[in-house]
Design a protein around this motif. Structure first.
Motif, PDB file in Angstrom:
ATOM      1  N   VAL A  29       7.763   6.413  -4.533  1.00 53.08           N
ATOM      2  CA  VAL A  29       7.184   7.694  -4.917  1.00 53.08           C
ATOM      3  C   VAL A  29       6.434   8.274  -3.730  1.00 53.08           C
ATOM      4  N   GLY A  30       6.929   9.396  -3.213  1.00 50.59           N
ATOM      5  CA  GLY A  30       6.232  10.093  -2.142  1.00 50.59           C
ATOM      6  C   GLY A  30       6.012   9.257  -0.908  1.00 50.59           C
ATOM      7  N   LYS A  31       5.053   9.696  -0.113  1.00 49.64           N
ATOM      8  CA  LYS A  31       4.721   9.022   1.135  1.00 49.64           C
ATOM      9  C   LYS A  31       3.313   8.453   1.039  1.00 49.64           C
ATOM     10  N   ALA A  32       3.141   7.259   1.592  1.00 50.22           N
ATOM     11  CA  ALA A  32       1.827   6.608   1.567  1.00 50.22           C
ATOM     12  C   ALA A  32       0.770   7.505   2.202  1.00 50.22           C
ATOM     13  N   GLU A  33      -0.418   7.499   1.605  1.00 48.86           N
ATOM     14  CA  GLU A  33      -1.569   8.231   2.132  1.00 48.86           C
ATOM     15  C   GLU A  33      -2.608   7.201   2.556  1.00 48.86           C
ATOM     16  N   PRO A  34      -2.729   6.971   3.860  1.00 48.32           N
ATOM     17  CA  PRO A  34      -3.622   5.916   4.340  1.00 48.32           C
ATOM     18  C   PRO A  34      -5.086   6.160   3.965  1.00 48.32           C
ATOM     19  N   TYR A  35      -5.813   5.055   3.795  1.00 49.61           N
ATOM     20  CA  TYR A  35      -7.256   5.122   3.553  1.00 49.61           C
ATOM     21  C   TYR A  35      -7.966   5.524   4.839  1.00 49.61           C
TER      22      TYR A  35
ATOM     23  N   ALA B  55       2.433   8.665  -9.915  1.00 47.56           N
ATOM     24  CA  ALA B  55       3.676   8.109 -10.448  1.00 47.56           C
ATOM     25  C   ALA B  55       3.637   7.824 -11.948  1.00 47.56           C
ATOM     26  N   TRP B  56       2.501   8.028 -12.578  1.00 45.10           N
ATOM     27  CA  TRP B  56       2.339   7.655 -13.992  1.00 45.10           C
ATOM     28  C   TRP B  56       3.382   8.315 -14.861  1.00 45.10           C
ATOM     29  N   PRO B  57       4.005   7.638 -15.786  1.00 48.63           N
ATOM     30  CA  PRO B  57       3.852   6.231 -16.141  1.00 48.63           C
ATOM     31  C   PRO B  57       4.883   5.338 -15.448  1.00 48.63           C
ATOM     32  N   GLY B  58       5.639   5.882 -14.519  1.00 44.92           N
ATOM     33  CA  GLY B  58       6.676   5.114 -13.840  1.00 44.92           C
ATOM     34  C   GLY B  58       6.112   4.180 -12.788  1.00 44.92           C
ATOM     35  N   PRO B  59       7.006   3.438 -12.134  1.00 41.05           N
ATOM     36  CA  PRO B  59       6.578   2.527 -11.062  1.00 41.05           C
ATOM     37  C   PRO B  59       6.136   3.301  -9.827  1.00 41.05           C
ATOM     38  N   VAL B  60       5.350   2.652  -8.987  1.00 38.46           N
ATOM     39  CA  VAL B  60       4.829   3.296  -7.780  1.00 38.46           C
ATOM     40  C   VAL B  60       5.816   3.257  -6.616  1.00 38.46           C
ATOM     41  N   TRP B  61       6.768   2.336  -6.663  1.00 40.37           N
ATOM     42  CA  TRP B  61       7.680   2.162  -5.544  1.00 40.37           C
ATOM     43  C   TRP B  61       8.579   3.368  -5.352  1.00 40.37           C
TER      44      TRP B  61
END
Length: 134
Positions: free
Chosen positions: A112-118, A104-110
């Protein structure tokens, strides 16, 4: 704290790391960014001004210590700290490690795309490193 109940969405999206003086420290389950939450264990707190002045000071201290630890562990370029609460009303601060080249750089993370679980090993390694720094 007695009577404190963690919001169901925060619980579903994150993993408990530690109980600090005021807050639960939680790891967001999205490996795209090292991303932690600080959730003050205060009943019905939705805004920072709902906290007592002492709790506000403690929240600031815990956010600073979390940011410092995250910077040391990740060697990121920038730490983002924010409190939105538009979807989840319960007061919580986001503490996120950011670097050029992240998704998402340099924008906010909210949003952006779909979460990638750990995977379990990666989450445990990050948690162990953060706890050691704290």
């Amino acid at each position: 704290m007695r009577g404190f109940i963690l919001d169901a969405q925060l619980e579903a999206d994150s993993r408990l790391v530690s109980i600090l003086g005021l807050c639960q420290l939680r790891l967001m389950n999205d490996r795209r960014w090292p991303w932690f939450l600080l959730v003050p264990q205060r009943i019905e707190a939705e805004e920072i001004y709902h906290l007592t002045p002492l709790d506000q000071t403690l929240l600031t201290f815990e956010a600073g210590e979390t940011a410092r630890a995250l910077k040391r562990v990740t060697e990121c370029d920038k730490i983002n700290i924010g409190s939105l609460g538009n979807k989840v009303r319960q007061l919580h601060l986001h503490v996120i490690a950011r670097s050029p080249g992240d998704t998402a750089w340099p924008g906010p993370v909210w949003g952006v795309g779909k979460a990638e679980p750990y995977d379990t090993n990666s989450a445990n390694a990050l948690i162990e490193a953060i706890v050691k720094e704290l």
